[in-house]
Design an enzyme around this catalytic site. Sequence first.
Site, PDB file in Angstrom:
ATOM      1  N   ARG A 119     -17.165  -3.700  -9.548  1.00  0.00           N
ATOM      2  CA  ARG A 119     -16.964  -2.334  -9.064  1.00  0.00           C
ATOM      3  C   ARG A 119     -17.698  -1.286  -9.891  1.00  0.00           C
ATOM      4  O   ARG A 119     -18.166  -0.284  -9.353  1.00  0.00           O
ATOM      5  CB  ARG A 119     -15.456  -2.016  -9.065  1.00  0.00           C
ATOM      6  CG  ARG A 119     -14.738  -2.631  -7.896  1.00  0.00           C
ATOM      7  CD  ARG A 119     -13.272  -2.269  -7.901  1.00  0.00           C
ATOM      8  NE  ARG A 119     -12.614  -2.831  -6.732  1.00  0.00           N
ATOM      9  CZ  ARG A 119     -11.308  -2.843  -6.554  1.00  0.00           C
ATOM     10  NH1 ARG A 119     -10.514  -2.321  -7.471  1.00  0.00           N
ATOM     11  NH2 ARG A 119     -10.785  -3.360  -5.464  1.00  0.00           N
ATOM     12  N   GLY A 153      -4.776  -7.312  -1.652  1.00  0.00           N
ATOM     13  CA  GLY A 153      -3.761  -8.341  -1.823  1.00  0.00           C
ATOM     14  C   GLY A 153      -3.667  -8.793  -3.259  1.00  0.00           C
ATOM     15  O   GLY A 153      -3.894  -8.014  -4.190  1.00  0.00           O
ATOM     16  N   ARG A 194     -11.532  -3.925 -14.217  1.00  0.00           N
ATOM     17  CA  ARG A 194     -10.608  -4.823 -13.530  1.00  0.00           C
ATOM     18  C   ARG A 194     -11.302  -5.624 -12.438  1.00  0.00           C
ATOM     19  O   ARG A 194     -12.035  -5.074 -11.621  1.00  0.00           O
ATOM     20  CB  ARG A 194      -9.480  -4.000 -12.903  1.00  0.00           C
ATOM     21  CG  ARG A 194      -8.521  -4.825 -12.048  1.00  0.00           C
ATOM     22  CD  ARG A 194      -7.543  -3.937 -11.332  1.00  0.00           C
ATOM     23  NE  ARG A 194      -8.186  -3.063 -10.390  1.00  0.00           N
ATOM     24  CZ  ARG A 194      -7.853  -2.991  -9.093  1.00  0.00           C
ATOM     25  NH1 ARG A 194      -6.901  -3.755  -8.601  1.00  0.00           N
ATOM     26  NH2 ARG A 194      -8.463  -2.150  -8.294  1.00  0.00           N
ATOM     27  N   TRP A 218       0.079   1.155  -1.502  1.00  0.00           N
ATOM     28  CA  TRP A 218      -1.177   1.497  -0.834  1.00  0.00           C
ATOM     29  C   TRP A 218      -2.244   0.420  -1.000  1.00  0.00           C
ATOM     30  O   TRP A 218      -3.336   0.540  -0.447  1.00  0.00           O
ATOM     31  CB  TRP A 218      -1.717   2.814  -1.390  1.00  0.00           C
ATOM     32  CG  TRP A 218      -0.868   4.009  -1.058  1.00  0.00           C
ATOM     33  CD1 TRP A 218       0.341   4.008  -0.418  1.00  0.00           C
ATOM     34  CD2 TRP A 218      -1.167   5.373  -1.341  1.00  0.00           C
ATOM     35  NE1 TRP A 218       0.822   5.285  -0.290  1.00  0.00           N
ATOM     36  CE2 TRP A 218      -0.077   6.155  -0.852  1.00  0.00           C
ATOM     37  CE3 TRP A 218      -2.218   6.017  -1.962  1.00  0.00           C
ATOM     38  CZ2 TRP A 218      -0.041   7.538  -0.972  1.00  0.00           C
ATOM     39  CZ3 TRP A 218      -2.179   7.394  -2.076  1.00  0.00           C
ATOM     40  CH2 TRP A 218      -1.109   8.151  -1.588  1.00  0.00           C
ATOM     41  N   HIS A 235     -13.307   3.353  -7.577  1.00  0.00           N
ATOM     42  CA  HIS A 235     -13.613   2.509  -6.423  1.00  0.00           C
ATOM     43  C   HIS A 235     -14.848   3.070  -5.748  1.00  0.00           C
ATOM     44  O   HIS A 235     -14.933   4.280  -5.496  1.00  0.00           O
ATOM     45  CB  HIS A 235     -12.440   2.482  -5.448  1.00  0.00           C
ATOM     46  CG  HIS A 235     -12.477   1.325  -4.512  1.00  0.00           C
ATOM     47  ND1 HIS A 235     -13.415   1.220  -3.510  1.00  0.00           N
ATOM     48  CD2 HIS A 235     -11.722   0.200  -4.430  1.00  0.00           C
ATOM     49  CE1 HIS A 235     -13.224   0.099  -2.849  1.00  0.00           C
ATOM     50  NE2 HIS A 235     -12.207  -0.545  -3.390  1.00  0.00           N
ATOM     51  N   GLU A 269       0.292  -0.844 -14.107  1.00  0.00           N
ATOM     52  CA  GLU A 269      -0.916  -0.100 -14.450  1.00  0.00           C
ATOM     53  C   GLU A 269      -0.753   0.789 -15.675  1.00  0.00           C
ATOM     54  O   GLU A 269      -1.741   1.128 -16.337  1.00  0.00           O
ATOM     55  CB  GLU A 269      -1.365   0.747 -13.249  1.00  0.00           C
ATOM     56  CG  GLU A 269      -2.755   1.315 -13.387  1.00  0.00           C
ATOM     57  CD  GLU A 269      -3.246   2.007 -12.129  1.00  0.00           C
ATOM     58  OE1 GLU A 269      -4.290   2.673 -12.205  1.00  0.00           O
ATOM     59  OE2 GLU A 269      -2.580   1.884 -11.077  1.00  0.00           O
TER      60      GLU A 269
END
Length: 511
Positions: A278, A53, A372, A49, A233, A361
């Site tokens: 993030r 990239g 991250r 998903w 996210h 992960e």
Amino acid sequence: MTAILDAFADHVVIVGSGLAGLVTALTLAPQPVVIVTRAALGGETSSAWAQGGIAACLGADDSVDLHLTDTIAAGDGLCDPQVAAGIIAEAPDVVAALEGAGVRFDRNAAGELLFGLEAAHSRRRIVHAAGDGSGAAIVDALVRVVLNTPSIKVFDRSDVRALLTDGPSITGLVMAKGGGTAVIRTSRVVLATGGIGGLFDATTNPVSNFGQGIALAARAGATLADMEFVQFHPTGLDSPRRPLALVSEAVRGEGAILVNDRGDRFMSGIDGAELAPRDVVARAVSAELSCGKRVFLDARRALGDRFGSRFPTIHRLCREAGIDPARQLIPVRPAAHYHMGGVATDRNGSSSVSGLWVVGEAASTGLHGANRLASNSLLEAAVMGMRAARDVRGTGPLRVTPVVSVLPPPVDISATRSIVSRHLGVLRNGGALHGAIAALLPLVEADGSSADPAIVGLLIAVFAMLRTETRGAHARTDFPLKLAVAERQTKTLAAAIEIARNATHSLARSA
């Protein structure tokens, strides 16, 4: 009845079939390998998903040092610089290996790689395939190679329920397969089971991903690290769909901005604006939502009619939700996306349990620190898959006689999901963390169908309670500042349970 699969005794067993698991299996070829995967090969994996990239410092204006600097800055003081530098330096080998396996990365008319820009990167360095379909393109290519590799046996739709051990060493695993129970005797297991997003109601991950590998390793006595660091996210597509569709930050990299329902661009005064790390963006979005506002991504001016060609997957997901991203605002909200914590490993993916490697992960290598850096995850998965395979290849099988246990029951995530979603989100505080511990500990101790997800949730809550600061993806409203010294945390499950019991007893006495 339990079937002992002696035909696969002494094989290396890989649990999981995302990028890390597939790369491990292919690197081990022609050594006999068994892949056990809960869904179809490559299915229900976060790897497939992934939209952005692979972060790879391959541009003429880029370098390992620049990529490392960005990684360490995003990691907020908790990256292991040597581990990070080593993984980043292997990016060219990863891209070459994947292209050799049939992955077609996007290139311009001159045949040069196209590089995307994502948050907290100082250079355009994201190598992508099929626009925003990178993960699917990579996984599909590797699945085709795996299916044509005679040394790899795949047990799909099979669920590993327990690792078998003799003291501190792996002796096998027990799984549910075809309505029955099966055991593989092996002294070498590689866990590549993915993340924990399914513990949260709002997630961009497959909803079945609750941290299975972490629970398996924790029960086997492995050391865990950095469990408190869950990356949310900032821009999950706010819709009834579960899991939430992801609106990649590459959209912000192309110039899209965040606004609230009053039209205010609330990130404009923050360093980095929409391309801040993030954790910064997720907290800002959460703050807007907590005030009763709605938040939108505005790509109309930056992309307009180009949206569909640059981001075909996101365009399709938006249209499914009734939104035309070329002409309308995209409603977004934070969603659990990536877990920086997991099973503590060395530079070759080896855990504290003899014969157990963990990659992707599910592992905590020290690369990501407290947060991250975007698109470092697929890079790490591929690098660590290759490294673990080489490390496993240097070991020989040990003759083992596992003590076959009763097959644990199927997992029920629902009870844990409600607790974790309520107490362990973007913004945390001591009261909520103690509430999570008090609610999760009985589920762990009951050892029923909710136990494994509760183990993972309890580990996150205990680690979060012990970190009395705000750092990276871990934000505490009661401790908004950073401590002077940044330290990683490590614990075993037994130690975490003891801490949880003491905390619960202390609250009971004070009440």
